[in-house]
Scaffold this motif. Sequence first.
Motif: not given
Length: 854
Positions: A407, A409, A411-412, A434-438, A465-466, A488
């Motif tokens: 993961n 990420n 943060n905001r 923000s950004y998130k990936s896994k 990824q979002d 996404t």
Amino acid sequence: MLLKLLKGLFLVTIMSTSLSDIAFSQQIDSLALNINSLANDSTIAEDTIKTEKSTEVVLEDPVNYSAADSTPFDLEKQKLYLFNDAKVSYQDIELSAYYIEFNMETNELFAKGTCDSLGHKTGLPYFKQGEEEFRADTLWYNFKSKKGFIKGLKTEQEGGYLHSEITKRSADATICIKDGKYTTCDLDHPHYYIDLTKAKVIPDDKIVSGPAYLVIADVPTPIGIPFGFFPNQKKYTSGVLIPEYGEETNRGFFLRNGGYYFALSDYFDLSLRGDIYSRGTWGARMHTNYKKRYKFNGSFDIKFFDNVVGEKGLPNYSKSKDFSVAWVHRQDAKAHPGSSFSADVNLSSSSYDKNQTYSSTNYLNNTKSSSVSYSKSWGSDFNFSANLRHSQNNINKSVSLTLPSLNFNMNRQYPFRRKNVIGDLRWYEKIEISYKSKLENQINTGDSIIFTSQALDYLRNGFQQDIPLSANFKFFKFFTFTPSMKYTGRAYTKYFVKRWDDEYAVNDSTYGAVVVDTINKFKYVNDFSPSISLAVAPTVYGMYQLRSEKVKAIRHVMTPSVRFNYKAGTGKDDSDIWRPMPLGSDSVDMDNTYSIFTGSLYGSPISKNESGSVNLSIGNNLEMKVKSKKDTIDGYKKIKLIESLSFSSSYNIFKEENNWSNITMSGRTTLFKKMKITFGGSFDPYALDSAGLRTNNFEINENYRLGRLTSANFSTGFSFKPPKPDKSEDEESVIGDYNEYYVDFNVPWTLRVDYTFKYSKPKFESVITQTLRFSGDVKLTPNWKIGFSSGYDIQKNDFTYTSIDIYRDLHCWEARFTWIPFGYHQSYNFQINVKSSILKDLKWAKRKSWYDNF
């Protein structure tokens, strides 16, 4: 074992060296006294005294000595006498006794105690240096020859006590002991001890012992050894681990926990143990501890067992294999700031706890989980983590592995916000991103094939990824409006294609069926989803005043919430993702489609249909204000009648039928500050037809009720223990006069009761499960304690896992009886042993193994 018993002898070596320092110190002080007393003697020249003093050893620090009565000095015999509470101290060395005598001519030191009017010994020599200390009846030491002689020695060393009638120290620091006793009992007359007829200690080399035997309550036992030879070195030592022996009805005679211990280094060790039974069962264990100060520490265990129960050819014969892997790792927080690594692994075969464990906690636990994780952060904005996870269910023998989960990420962030905000925020300053990936690999299968190549057939993996972009706008105090846009991206390594096979065969039977083909090919799919949310969440207070002296008012706090969510769809099918279902000869549904990514790790992307819902919920809290005897300021206190009571449901605005979801209820409260209660339920607003299928007709129209109860749960638990009452002066007086007839009924005890109720009725048949668990203990006397743990299955009308424990404190010994009266683990175990871990092998055990039950 005798090596530990004789550790206390090393203290004598330290004692001998320290006594020489004291002797030197006393000589210096004696000379000073001699000079003072002979200052007016014209026959002694001043320079003669100085010359004599200069030849003596010069000490680094002053020596202090005192005595309660007198400190005379005999010039003719060159002796210094200290009477009554005599004390000598030098640096960290302290020596005290009733009487201390120092002979400057022979360089000998002597100390002893005395007897009081009742004949009891008092003022015995007491020596202390740092953490080392001992007592003796009498003590002699010659600081020149470095030889010592002690009578009646008693010293404590690492939790044990060494008694010696005669102790001698040679010039080469060799220690000789005669009529010695070693025990962990702290009494002057111990309940038990190991009698050492004679022993010799060569420092930093070896210990040689003559005959030694166990004495209990002053009664010699036949348990002993003719002689002993043990290495005596300060470094870690490898050695044999003595096994325990016994017999089981089904597995035969056994040797358990025997093996070898390897002292590999100061940072880690290793022990290899094994079990062997006369009827074929065997097991192997490996355990290691490791630690590096200020860096990390942990332990690792591997266990394997090949179980053979009964005789081959008989009905009760069975053979199975069990394994267990455990790993615990902890990193010091100061080792690598900003990053951490930890492990908590608990993996085993589904039958391991059932066949190998003696712990009721492990036996009753049907699930296990493990985690190995690494994390790294860069300030407060970015972070990365890698995790290996495992979970298993011992009932259905399923195993889930995540190998690994990566993961990254962000943060905001507020890209349009000013660094120094003055006044209210502008609307665009509320925009956040923000950004998130896994990246994950998962395997869900049975434990029988988890370590075989077949497990790869159940492997699912993917990347997602979002990037969410949103803003919150509040208006009219209670309203919150949240527009958002979310990107996404999903990466797939395979997808699934369905086709119709007219000649599909199963068990030599041929018929038409839909067949799913797996296509191993990489695909990346983008998904943009705009959405809006509108929420209203006011807080309503209600107060009801009462005209009562004890109850002042009841307050009701209600928090209703209405949230509207809308998500736009594409409005069309992507032919590369959504494909028509294969049609059989009798299929007429021409519009039915499926996604080629159904069943993938991250599911199907890009929904062609828009979605929207209205979520309704209401929370409640009820409090009562009553008169308080303790509060002298306000005079009242608050009592929570209902801590939480909430209801929720939702309405799908785009669904063609059954738009309302089930109505859920949940609540909790605490009664009398002891009993915690939680409850909940689910109600279906739609009625069922005669076949048990859900219709679009409301229950309120069909059966005149708001909803049909489909599930409910209730649980409560409480624990009690009595307060410790203070005895009044009158009661203490009565007890003092009639102590032998007094029975104290204020016995310490604890009781814990837990009750769980579950109700399920999805259609016409209901299932009710009720369990009752209770445990507690009662301390009959300061030395007797009885504990119990059990449960009751109300549906089966039978007791669940039950155990009874009886404990007896025997000062330096303890006795324990554990009984499981019925069930799969029906067994008993009685053991009496020494409390101290130093002599943990000094025990006697009698048990009936639960392996004999089948």
